[in-house]
Write a protein that holds these residues in place. Structure first.
Motif, PDB file in Angstrom:
ATOM      1  N   SER A   1      -0.436  10.766  -2.984  1.00  0.00           N
ATOM      2  CA  SER A   1       0.666  10.851  -2.016  1.00  0.00           C
ATOM      3  C   SER A   1       0.250  10.280  -0.666  1.00  0.00           C
ATOM      4  O   SER A   1       1.063   9.708   0.057  1.00  0.00           O
ATOM      5  N   GLY A   2      -1.036  10.427  -0.320  1.00  0.00           N
ATOM      6  CA  GLY A   2      -1.523   9.893   0.948  1.00  0.00           C
ATOM      7  C   GLY A   2      -1.454   8.380   0.986  1.00  0.00           C
ATOM      8  O   GLY A   2      -1.040   7.784   1.977  1.00  0.00           O
ATOM      9  N   LEU A   3      -1.848   7.733  -0.110  1.00  0.00           N
ATOM     10  CA  LEU A   3      -1.785   6.276  -0.179  1.00  0.00           C
ATOM     11  C   LEU A   3      -0.341   5.790  -0.113  1.00  0.00           C
ATOM     12  O   LEU A   3      -0.034   4.781   0.520  1.00  0.00           O
ATOM     13  N   GLU A   4       0.554   6.516  -0.760  1.00  0.00           N
ATOM     14  CA  GLU A   4       1.969   6.126  -0.758  1.00  0.00           C
ATOM     15  C   GLU A   4       2.547   6.143   0.653  1.00  0.00           C
ATOM     16  O   GLU A   4       3.380   5.305   0.998  1.00  0.00           O
ATOM     17  N   THR A   5       2.107   7.093   1.479  1.00  0.00           N
ATOM     18  CA  THR A   5       2.624   7.184   2.845  1.00  0.00           C
ATOM     19  C   THR A   5       1.948   6.169   3.760  1.00  0.00           C
ATOM     20  O   THR A   5       2.605   5.506   4.564  1.00  0.00           O
ATOM     21  N   THR A   6       0.629   6.058   3.661  1.00  0.00           N
ATOM     22  CA  THR A   6      -0.108   5.121   4.509  1.00  0.00           C
ATOM     23  C   THR A   6       0.327   3.681   4.260  1.00  0.00           C
ATOM     24  O   THR A   6       0.492   2.898   5.190  1.00  0.00           O
ATOM     25  N   PHE A   7       0.501   3.345   2.988  1.00  0.00           N
ATOM     26  CA  PHE A   7       0.862   1.966   2.619  1.00  0.00           C
ATOM     27  C   PHE A   7       2.260   1.930   2.007  1.00  0.00           C
ATOM     28  O   PHE A   7       2.473   1.318   0.957  1.00  0.00           O
TER      29      PHE A   7
ATOM     30  N   ILE B   1       3.712  -1.514   1.125  1.00  0.00           N
ATOM     31  CA  ILE B   1       3.122  -2.126  -0.070  1.00  0.00           C
ATOM     32  C   ILE B   1       3.623  -1.422  -1.332  1.00  0.00           C
ATOM     33  O   ILE B   1       3.974  -2.074  -2.334  1.00  0.00           O
ATOM     34  N   ILE B   2       3.673  -0.092  -1.298  1.00  0.00           N
ATOM     35  CA  ILE B   2       4.138   0.670  -2.456  1.00  0.00           C
ATOM     36  C   ILE B   2       5.581   0.315  -2.795  1.00  0.00           C
ATOM     37  O   ILE B   2       5.958   0.175  -3.968  1.00  0.00           O
ATOM     38  N   SER B   3       6.410   0.145  -1.774  1.00  0.00           N
ATOM     39  CA  SER B   3       7.820  -0.221  -2.004  1.00  0.00           C
ATOM     40  C   SER B   3       7.935  -1.586  -2.664  1.00  0.00           C
ATOM     41  O   SER B   3       8.741  -1.793  -3.577  1.00  0.00           O
ATOM     42  N   LEU B   4       7.120  -2.541  -2.211  1.00  0.00           N
ATOM     43  CA  LEU B   4       7.148  -3.878  -2.797  1.00  0.00           C
ATOM     44  C   LEU B   4       6.708  -3.871  -4.262  1.00  0.00           C
ATOM     45  O   LEU B   4       7.169  -4.694  -5.058  1.00  0.00           O
ATOM     46  N   ALA B   5       5.814  -2.937  -4.603  1.00  0.00           N
ATOM     47  CA  ALA B   5       5.300  -2.878  -5.973  1.00  0.00           C
ATOM     48  C   ALA B   5       6.430  -2.667  -6.985  1.00  0.00           C
ATOM     49  O   ALA B   5       6.320  -3.086  -8.146  1.00  0.00           O
TER      50      ALA B   5
END
Length: 356
Positions: A267-273, A276-280
């Motif tokens: 969840s931390g990576l999803e918020t920080t990036f 990028i996560i949305s583009l994935a």
């Protein structure tokens, strides 16, 4: 001093009653020294240990008390107590334990805000800031970036650093201060609320201990100078300690961290990036690794300059670390399960032999 000064709330009291812990005293861990704890209560401070049962049933480091924890305890004399239970945590800051693959190190518990401290003269590093942000977001802790030693560079360079942060990191407050001149301290004090708990995260030598001394109005932590030969700070703070500030805020100092290992931080990576996560989601293939595939929306955005290349590389590096940590934890659990099954079968066989 009362418990409210330490951050005690009606919600914590309600949890205490729900767990039927009224027969015990309540205190907060303010320091830890190799599984000996200093607990502050409404009646004073106690040196404390956990019960044998807590030690026996602990499945990992997270089952032991940490600085910031609220605990149920029984005093046994004027300065010693036994800890019976840890109250549920509202947040827990943690990282991958150094030199212990697959294990977690608790930084602090029940934190509301984390000051991510970096010195602008030597220590400034956007990749490291994103690591701290990931730890905060995965722990339900709100980050505040604090740039120190602004007296050592000019205003133009400070502006450049602040712009580089806001280009890659969105919606996180950025404060620039000097521990020497106290420039920026008014803005810093304005974000510290009475009864809320803050912690300091950063490398050695960035001015965390001096910052704590200035905010508390006391010389609570030793300070040291940067080594002229290595340009690195020394680990002056050797343990975590909770301090109540002059304005009623609560601050936990931490030893400087050379390594900020990622652990259990999806969840931390999803918020920080989040960008990028949305583009994935737009990648041609659902199992896209975002490395060489045709139709990768992330790689296309990097090529067009829509995504910062260093941010992308940092994300990929932390994603690999997270995956490695998760696989290591899974392997450890599998081994523990197999060993437990072996012991169970051994005991059954032993009992049958005795019966014969």
């Amino acid at each position: 001093m009362n418990l409210t000064d330490l951050g005690y709330t009606d919600q914590i009291e309600a949890t205490r009653k729900e767990l039927q812990l009224e027969q015990f005293g309540i205190g907060r861990i303010v320091a830890e020294h190799k599984e000996r704890y200093i607990v502050r209560t409404a009646d004073g401070e106690y040196e404390a240990e956990i019960t044998g049962n807590m030690r026996f049933t602990a499945q990992g480091r997270e089952d032991f008390p940490a600085v910031g924890d609220w605990v149920a305890l029984t005093p046994y004399d004027a300065d010693f107590a036994i800890i019976h239970q840890i109250l549920p945590r509202s947040s827990v800051l943690k990282r991958q334990a150094v030199s212990h693959s697959g294990e977690v190190q608790i930084i602090a518990a029940n934190i509301d805000y984390a000051f991510l401290v970096q010195a602008v003269d030597r220590d400034f590093n956007l990749n490291r800031l994103e690591r701290y942000l990931t730890i905060c977001y995965s722990s339900n802790v709100s980050p505040i970036i604090v740039l120190t030693k602004t007296d050592l560079i000019d205003e133009q360079r400070i502006t450049e650093i602040q712009d580089s942060i806001t280009h890659r990191i969105k919606e996180v407050p950025v404060l620039a201060i000097s521990n020497e001149t106290h420039d920026g301290y008014e803005a810093l004090n304005n974000v510290i609320e009475k009864g809320k708990t803050y912690c300091l995260l950063g490398s050695s030598g960035v001015g965390k201990s001096t910052l704590l001394n200035n905010l508390s109005g006391q010389n609570r932590m030793k300070t040291d100078v940067i080594s002229e030969s290595t340009h690195k700070g020394r680990h002056v703070t050797s343990h975590r300690e909770l301090t109540i500030l002059e304005n009623g805020g609560i601050l936990i100092d931490n030893p400087g961290m050379r390594e900020v290992g990622i652990a259990d931080t999806a969840s931390g990576l999803e918020t920080t990036f989040d960008e990028i996560i949305s583009l994935a989601q737009q990648c041609r293939f659902k199992d896209c690794t975002h490395t060489t595939e045709a139709g990768c929306a992330i790689l296309e955005a990097v090529e067009k300059g829509e995504i910062d290349e260093q941010a992308y590389e940092n994300y990929m590096k932390m994603e690999r670390e997270k995956s490695h940590f998760e696989s290591t934890v899974a392997e450890r659990r599998k081994r523990d399960k197999q060993f437990g099954k072996f012991l169970k079968n051994y005991k059954k066989k032993d009992i049958k032999n005795r019966e014969k």
